[in-house]
Enzyme design. Structure first.
Site, PDB file in Angstrom:
ATOM      1  N   GLY A  48       3.636  11.005  -0.532  1.00 60.19           N
ATOM      2  CA  GLY A  48       2.634   9.784  -0.063  1.00 60.19           C
ATOM      3  C   GLY A  48       1.382   9.758  -0.897  1.00 60.19           C
ATOM      4  O   GLY A  48       0.848   8.813  -1.070  1.00 60.19           O
ATOM      5  N   GLU A 103      -4.485  14.427  -0.065  1.00 66.12           N
ATOM      6  CA  GLU A 103      -3.433  13.830   1.110  1.00 66.12           C
ATOM      7  C   GLU A 103      -3.581  12.132   1.154  1.00 66.12           C
ATOM      8  O   GLU A 103      -4.450  11.639   0.877  1.00 66.12           O
ATOM      9  CB  GLU A 103      -3.847  14.208   2.460  1.00 66.12           C
ATOM     10  CG  GLU A 103      -3.321  15.686   2.440  1.00 66.12           C
ATOM     11  CD  GLU A 103      -1.805  15.351   3.470  1.00 66.12           C
ATOM     12  OE1 GLU A 103      -1.126  14.225   3.041  1.00 66.12           O
ATOM     13  OE2 GLU A 103      -1.471  16.423   3.977  1.00 66.12           O
ATOM     14  N   ASP A 104      -2.191  11.518   1.475  1.00 65.68           N
ATOM     15  CA  ASP A 104      -2.629  10.216   1.612  1.00 65.68           C
ATOM     16  C   ASP A 104      -2.905   9.983   3.054  1.00 65.68           C
ATOM     17  O   ASP A 104      -3.911   9.283   3.246  1.00 65.68           O
ATOM     18  CB  ASP A 104      -1.003   9.407   1.709  1.00 65.68           C
ATOM     19  CG  ASP A 104      -0.011  10.361   2.608  1.00 65.68           C
ATOM     20  OD1 ASP A 104      -0.285  11.548   2.884  1.00 65.68           O
ATOM     21  OD2 ASP A 104       1.070  10.136   2.558  1.00 65.68           O
ATOM     22  N   ASP A 107      -3.012  12.915  10.000  1.00 67.71           N
ATOM     23  CA  ASP A 107      -2.534  12.504  11.402  1.00 67.71           C
ATOM     24  C   ASP A 107      -2.896  13.691  12.521  1.00 67.71           C
ATOM     25  O   ASP A 107      -4.035  14.095  12.778  1.00 67.71           O
ATOM     26  CB  ASP A 107      -1.228  12.097  11.227  1.00 67.71           C
ATOM     27  CG  ASP A 107      -0.491  11.689  12.366  1.00 67.71           C
ATOM     28  OD1 ASP A 107      -0.078  10.294  12.302  1.00 67.71           O
ATOM     29  OD2 ASP A 107      -0.330  12.146  13.131  1.00 67.71           O
ATOM     30  N   LYS A 135      -6.670   9.933  11.013  1.00 65.85           N
ATOM     31  CA  LYS A 135      -6.455   9.457  12.368  1.00 65.85           C
ATOM     32  C   LYS A 135      -7.259  10.234  13.251  1.00 65.85           C
ATOM     33  O   LYS A 135      -6.675  11.365  13.675  1.00 65.85           O
ATOM     34  CB  LYS A 135      -4.990   9.364  12.750  1.00 65.85           C
ATOM     35  CG  LYS A 135      -4.222   8.533  11.637  1.00 65.85           C
ATOM     36  CD  LYS A 135      -2.755   8.243  12.375  1.00 65.85           C
ATOM     37  CE  LYS A 135      -2.023   7.361  11.666  1.00 65.85           C
ATOM     38  NZ  LYS A 135      -0.615   7.467  11.857  1.00 65.85           N
ATOM     39  N   PHE A 158       0.676   3.487  12.966  1.00 71.82           N
ATOM     40  CA  PHE A 158       1.509   3.610  12.028  1.00 71.82           C
ATOM     41  C   PHE A 158       1.320   2.719  10.796  1.00 71.82           C
ATOM     42  O   PHE A 158       1.199   1.440  10.812  1.00 71.82           O
ATOM     43  CB  PHE A 158       2.951   3.500  12.161  1.00 71.82           C
ATOM     44  CG  PHE A 158       3.998   4.208  11.298  1.00 71.82           C
ATOM     45  CD1 PHE A 158       4.021   5.654  10.960  1.00 71.82           C
ATOM     46  CD2 PHE A 158       4.636   3.479  10.412  1.00 71.82           C
ATOM     47  CE1 PHE A 158       4.689   5.950   9.805  1.00 71.82           C
ATOM     48  CE2 PHE A 158       5.470   3.820   9.284  1.00 71.82           C
ATOM     49  CZ  PHE A 158       5.629   5.169   9.121  1.00 71.82           C
ATOM     50  N   VAL A 159       0.838   3.160   9.559  1.00 68.60           N
ATOM     51  CA  VAL A 159       0.681   2.337   8.327  1.00 68.60           C
ATOM     52  C   VAL A 159       1.393   2.868   7.175  1.00 68.60           C
ATOM     53  O   VAL A 159       2.003   3.951   7.062  1.00 68.60           O
ATOM     54  CB  VAL A 159      -0.814   2.890   7.806  1.00 68.60           C
ATOM     55  CG1 VAL A 159      -1.822   2.211   8.903  1.00 68.60           C
ATOM     56  CG2 VAL A 159      -1.020   4.210   7.905  1.00 68.60           C
ATOM     57  N   ASP A 165       5.004   5.565   3.361  1.00 64.18           N
ATOM     58  CA  ASP A 165       6.677   4.936   3.526  1.00 64.18           C
ATOM     59  C   ASP A 165       6.802   4.822   5.006  1.00 64.18           C
ATOM     60  O   ASP A 165       6.370   5.487   5.925  1.00 64.18           O
ATOM     61  CB  ASP A 165       7.475   5.573   2.743  1.00 64.18           C
ATOM     62  CG  ASP A 165       7.897   6.931   3.597  1.00 64.18           C
ATOM     63  OD1 ASP A 165       7.104   7.492   4.022  1.00 64.18           O
ATOM     64  OD2 ASP A 165       9.152   7.062   3.812  1.00 64.18           O
ATOM     65  N   ARG A 171       6.392   2.356  -0.322  1.00 68.29           N
ATOM     66  CA  ARG A 171       5.298   3.094  -1.032  1.00 68.29           C
ATOM     67  C   ARG A 171       4.686   2.262  -2.120  1.00 68.29           C
ATOM     68  O   ARG A 171       3.609   2.605  -2.762  1.00 68.29           O
ATOM     69  CB  ARG A 171       6.064   4.271  -1.576  1.00 68.29           C
ATOM     70  CG  ARG A 171       6.612   5.373  -0.591  1.00 68.29           C
ATOM     71  CD  ARG A 171       6.823   6.430  -1.480  1.00 68.29           C
ATOM     72  NE  ARG A 171       7.692   7.351  -0.504  1.00 68.29           N
ATOM     73  CZ  ARG A 171       7.347   8.464   0.552  1.00 68.29           C
ATOM     74  NH1 ARG A 171       5.997   8.398   0.686  1.00 68.29           N
ATOM     75  NH2 ARG A 171       8.131   8.989   0.916  1.00 68.29           N
TER      76      ARG A 171
HETATM   77  P1  IMP Z   1       0.189  15.499   9.854  1.00 66.67           P
HETATM   78  O1  IMP Z   1       0.936  16.965   9.686  1.00 66.67           O
HETATM   79  O2  IMP Z   1       0.542  15.043  11.432  1.00 66.67           O
HETATM   80  O3  IMP Z   1      -1.222  15.503   9.654  1.00 66.67           O
HETATM   81  O4  IMP Z   1       0.949  14.210   8.939  1.00 66.67           O
HETATM   82  C1  IMP Z   1       0.617  14.110   7.822  1.00 66.67           C
HETATM   83  C2  IMP Z   1       1.836  13.494   7.071  1.00 66.67           C
HETATM   84  O5  IMP Z   1       2.791  12.470   7.910  1.00 66.67           O
HETATM   85  C3  IMP Z   1       1.475  12.610   5.960  1.00 66.67           C
HETATM   86  O6  IMP Z   1       1.232  13.312   4.861  1.00 66.67           O
HETATM   87  C4  IMP Z   1       2.251  11.460   5.844  1.00 66.67           C
HETATM   88  O7  IMP Z   1       3.608  11.883   5.259  1.00 66.67           O
HETATM   89  C5  IMP Z   1       2.827  11.526   7.405  1.00 66.67           C
HETATM   90  N1  IMP Z   1       2.338  10.300   8.024  1.00 66.67           N
HETATM   91  C6  IMP Z   1       1.093  10.419   9.193  1.00 66.67           C
HETATM   92  N2  IMP Z   1       0.867   9.329   9.445  1.00 66.67           N
HETATM   93  C7  IMP Z   1       1.592   8.458   8.888  1.00 66.67           C
HETATM   94  C8  IMP Z   1       1.590   6.927   8.777  1.00 66.67           C
HETATM   95  O8  IMP Z   1       0.780   6.191   9.770  1.00 66.67           O
HETATM   96  N3  IMP Z   1       2.489   6.187   8.014  1.00 66.67           N
HETATM   97  C9  IMP Z   1       3.624   7.004   7.152  1.00 66.67           C
HETATM   98  N4  IMP Z   1       3.087   8.417   7.109  1.00 66.67           N
HETATM   99  C10 IMP Z   1       2.240   8.954   7.907  1.00 66.67           C
END
Ligand code: IMP
Length: 182
Positions: A48, A103-104, A107, A135, A158-159, A165, A171
């Site tokens: 991402g 990081e993209d 979450d 988030k 969700f974005v 993606d 993407r």
């Molecule tokens: P985390 O481990 O829950 O912080 O999630 C991080 C990863 O989940 C990101 O690097 C994304 O690849 C994916 N992700 C989290 N939220 C989204 C979203 O809203 N859209 C797309 N990918 C997401």
């Protein structure tokens, strides 16, 4: 309303490219001011973060290295809770270096937590975290892990787009879109 269709879902325009780029200008300047000419290592979290990485690195005027890590924790539109991570692909020497994780989106924070654990073993000088999107409502490590550079705080939606993606699609979109809940 501007929308895109990816697989079975419709997404509506959320953050236009112009706004993203203006914000990246600001973040980049902060990174340049903080890191300066310390030959940092940017570590981009694939897939991402590829677009965000390119924009941040293009704006960094000093010597630096750029490396990539492939991680995935999402299945469809929800976090699986399991993070697949290996740091074997990193070629830069990390000991006593400033590292900036790119990081993209952050979450739950589980990905960034595993990444910090894995990278700390290389004895870096300091690890900074930069994310295009954050988030705060679902982030689990508020008092534990500080995020140094945040592009946009968003609610728990969700974005897609700008590297992000939905099951492989979206993407390449230059703007960020959010899932249309209707
Ligand atoms: P985390 O481990 O829950 O912080 O999630 C991080 C990863 O989940 C990101 O690097 C994304 O690849 C994916 N992700 C989290 N939220 C989204 C979203 O809203 N859209 C797309 N990918 C997401």
């Amino acid at each position: 309303m501007i929308t895109v269709q990816l697989h079975d879902k419709t997404f509506e325009l959320f953050i236009p490219q112009e706004e993203i780029e203006k914000r990246i200008d600001v973040l980049s300047q902060m990174i340049v001011n903080d890191l300066g000419d310390t030959k940092p290592v940017f570590i981009s979290v694939l897939n991402g973060a590829f677009m965000f990485t390119s924009e941040i690195v293009k704006r960094f005027p000093y010597n630096c290295e750029v490396d990539f890590l492939k991680i995935s924790s999402y299945v469809g539109t929800t976090s699986s809770g399991n993070v697949n991570l290996t740091t074997n692909s990193i070629k830069a020497s990390l000991a006593n270096r400033n590292i900036i994780i790119l990081e993209d989106i952050i979450d739950t924070g589980l990905t960034i937590k595993s990444l910090l654990n894995a990278l700390s073993k290389y004895n870096p000088e300091k690890i900074y975290i930069a994310t295009l999107l954050f988030k705060p409502e679902v982030y689990k490590f508020k008092n534990e892990i500080d995020i140094n550079y945040i592009g946009f705080n968003i609610s728990n939606e969700f974005v897609v787009g700008y590297g992000l993606d939905y099951d492989g699609l979206g993407r390449n979109l230059l703007d960020i879109y959010k899932l249309n809940q209707i």
